[in-house]
Design an enzyme around this catalytic site. Structure first.
Site, PDB file in Angstrom:
ATOM      1  CE1 TYR A   1      -4.386  -1.020   0.492  1.00  0.00           C
ATOM      2  CE2 TYR A   1      -4.368   1.320   0.938  1.00  0.00           C
ATOM      3  CZ  TYR A   1      -5.050   0.177   0.614  1.00  0.00           C
ATOM      4  OH  TYR A   1      -6.394   0.219   0.415  1.00  0.00           O
TER       5      TYR A   1
ATOM      6  CE  LYS B   1      -2.202 -15.775   1.862  1.00  0.00           C
ATOM      7  NZ  LYS B   1      -2.908 -17.091   1.746  1.00  0.00           N
TER       8      LYS B   1
ATOM      9  CG  ASP C   1      -6.109 -17.902   3.228  1.00  0.00           C
ATOM     10  OD1 ASP C   1      -5.214 -17.480   3.988  1.00  0.00           O
ATOM     11  OD2 ASP C   1      -6.031 -18.996   2.673  1.00  0.00           O
TER      12      ASP C   1
ATOM     13  CG  ASP D   1      -8.446  -1.683   2.026  1.00  0.00           C
ATOM     14  OD1 ASP D   1      -9.414  -1.130   2.562  1.00  0.00           O
ATOM     15  OD2 ASP D   1      -8.088  -1.461   0.859  1.00  0.00           O
TER      16      ASP D   1
END
Ligand code: NAD
Length: 419
Positions: free
Chosen positions: A148, A218, A284, A308
C-alpha cells in the site's frame, strides 16, 4: 479554549478543548453539523458545562480547492499538528494532479501508523450473519507500510524496465512470468513498523480488558514480510508484555518441551488468570473464521492490505459502511484524526438521507480517546435505543422489520432528544 498535548507519553486534555474539523465533500456538509450538535449535547449532558468542545473548521478537499486553490492547504496540516486531535468528513479524491489521496497524504504527514476500526453490532440493525451479536472486534490496521505504500511502476515504462533489469541481472530473479508486460510494486514491512502497531494493539486490549490479540498475516507465502510481521509481533508480546500476555508461540514451545497436555494446562492457567492470549491466523482462514466463529476474535493486528479487506468484511457483517467508524492514530505523538470511513456518496448528496452514524461513532471514538467516556457512552446508548426501535436512516431502516426511515436531520434530532 486550549489544546490537547502530550506529557510523559500521556495525552493531557483540557476541560475546554479546541478540535479542528474538516467538514468533508459531498455528504460531509450534511453529516458534520448533525454530529457536532449531538456531541455538544452529549458533552453538556455528561458534564454540565465543566467540559466543552470548540469546533475549529480547517479546509481540505473540494471546499479547500474552491476557496484556496489547494486540495490540502498547509494551514490544515499545521492545525492537526498543533491541536493533536481532529476529525474529518469524507474527501473527494482529486483526479489528476500530484495528490493520490488526501487521506493518505494526511496519514503520511502525521505518521498516523494505526488505522483503528472497532466493529460491533447494534441490536435492531439487519445483518447478513446469523449471530451478529457475537461480532465485537477492534481492527488495528498498519497504516504506513506494505504494498500500500505506493511504490510501484507501470508496465512499459523505463522505470519498470530498469526495476526488472535490476531484479534479473543483480538479484538473480528468474521467475517473473511476463517481464515485458509486468507492472511492479514493492512491499516494505519493517520490524519497527510492525512492533509499534502490535504494541498499540496489546496496550488497547489491556486498557479495554479484551481477551485476545490476533496477528493476521499471509506469512505462509510471504515469509519475510508477512512472516516477519508474525514473528516480530510475538516478540513484542513476549519481551514487553510477558506479565500480561500468553502467546501461541509459547504454547508451541511448551508443547515441544513438556507435551500437549501440560502446554494446554499452562495456557488455561494463563488465560483464566486474566492474561491476554496473543495468537495468529492466516488471512484467508481468518476471513472465513470471522463468519463462522466471530466471538473467537477480539483485537486484530494486521498489515495494511489485509486490514483493508478485513475492515470492509467486518463492517458488512454489522450493517455496512454507513455505520462503520474509524480513526488514524499515532499513539507516540498523540496525533489522531477520527473519520467517516465511507466516501462522499455523490449519488445521495444534498438529499438529506445520508446516514451520519459513521462520523457519529467516530466522534464517540474521539470522546473515548480524549478520556470523556461518559459523553461517549450517552451517545452509544441513544443509538442503541433508536436502532432497537427500528428508527434509522433509510440505508438501515429499509432492512429492519418495522423500520422507520428518518431523514438525516430527523435522525440527528431524535438522538438529541434521546440524550
Ligand atoms: P462511497 O462510500 O462514497 O459510496 C458508496 C455507496 O455507499 C454509494 O451508493 C453511497 O450512496 C453509499 N453510502 C456511502 N456512505 C453512506 C452513508 N453514510 N449513508 C448511506 N449511504 C452511504 O464510495 P464511492 O462512491 O466509491 O466514492 C465517492 C468519492 O468518495 C470518490 O471521490 C472517492 O475517492 C471518495 N472516497 C473518500 C473516502 C474518504 O474520504 N475516507 C473513502 C472512500 C471514497
Amino acid at each position: 479554549m486550549s489544546k490537547v498535548y502530550m506529557e510523559n507519553g500521556k495525552l493531557v486534555v483540557p476541560d475546554h478543548v479546541t478540535v479542528p474539523f474538516i467538514e468533508g465533500d459531498g455528504v460531509g456538509a450534511e453529516i458534520t453539523p448533525v454530529c457536532q450538535q449531538i456531541v455538544n449535547v452529549a458533552v453538556e449532558a455528561a458534564y454540565h458545562g465543566q467540559r466543552s468542545i470548540e469546533w475549529k473548521e480547517v479546509l481540505a478537499g473540494g471546499k479547500a480547492f474552491k476557496e484556496t486553490g489547494e486540495w490540502l492547504p498547509e494551514a490544515t496540516m499545521d492545525a492537526f499538528r498543533e491541536y493533536l486531535v481532529g476529525i474529518k468528513g469524507p474527501l473527494t479524491t482529486p483526479v489528476g494532479g500530484g495528490i493520490r489521496s488526501l487521506n493518505v497524504a494526511l496519514r503520511q504527514a502525521l505518521d498516523l501508523y494505526v488505522c483503528l476500526r472497532p466493529v460491533r453490532w447494534f441490536k435492531g440493525v439487519s445483518s447478513p450473519v446469523k449471530e451478529p451479536e457475537k461480532v465485537n472486534m477492534h481492527i488495528f490496521r498498519e497504516n504506513t507500510e506494505d504494498i500500500y505504500a505506493g511504490i510501484e511502476w507501470e508496465q512499459g515504462t523505463p522505470e519498470a524496465r530498469k526495476f526488472y533489469d535490476f531484479l534479473h541481472n543483480e538479484m538473480g530473479v528468474k521467475n517473473v512470468r511476463f517481464p515485458e508486460t509486468s507492472s511492479f510494486g514493492v512491499k516494505p514491512v519493517s520490524k519497527e513498523g510492525t512492533q509499534r502497531l502490535v504494541r498499540a494493539a496489546i496496550e488497547y486490549a489491556l486498557y479495554h480488558k479484551l481477551a485476545s490479540v490476533t496477528l493476521v498475516h499471509k506469512g505462509n507465502i510471504m515469509k519475510f514480510t508477512e512472516g516477519g510481521f508474525k514473528r516480530w509481533g510475538y516478540e513484542v508480546a513476549e519481551k514487553e508484555f510477558s506479565e500480561q500476555t500468553f502467546t501461541m508461540n509459547q504454547f508451541e514451545q511448551l508443547k515441544k518441551d513438556l507435551g500437549e497436555e501440560s502446554a494446554r494446562a499452562e495456557m488455561a492457567k494463563a488465560v483464566n488468570g486474566g492474561k491476554i492470549l496473543v495468537k495468529d491466523c492466516i488471512a484467508d482462514a481468518f476471513l472465513q473464521n470471522t463468519l463462522l466463529m466471530p466471538d473467537d476474535y477480539s483485537v486484530i493486528a494486521t498489515l495494511n492490505l489485509n486490514g483493508d479487506y478485513i475492515s470492509d468484511q467486518l463492517a458488512a457483517m454489522v450493517g455496512g459502511i454507513g455505520i462503520a467508524p474509524g480513526a488514524n492514530i499515532n499513539y507516540q505523538t498523540g496525533h489522531a484524526i477520527f473519520e467517516a470511513t465511507h466516501g462522499t456518496a455523490p449519488n445521495i448528496a444534498g438529499k438529506n438521507i445520508v446516514n451520519p452514524c459513521s462520523l457519529l461513532l467516530s466522534s464517540v471514538m474521539m470522546l473515548e480517546y480524549l478520556g470523556w467516556k461518559e459523553a461517549a457512552a450517552l451517545i452509544t446508548e441513544a443509538l442503541e435505543e433508536a436502532f432497537s426501535k427500528g428508527q434509522a436512516t433509510n440505508d438501515l431502516a429499509r432492512f429492519m422489520p418495522d423500520g422507520q426511515s428518518l431523514s438525516t436531520t430527523d435522525f440527528g434530532q431524535l438522538i438529541v432528544d434521546l440524550l
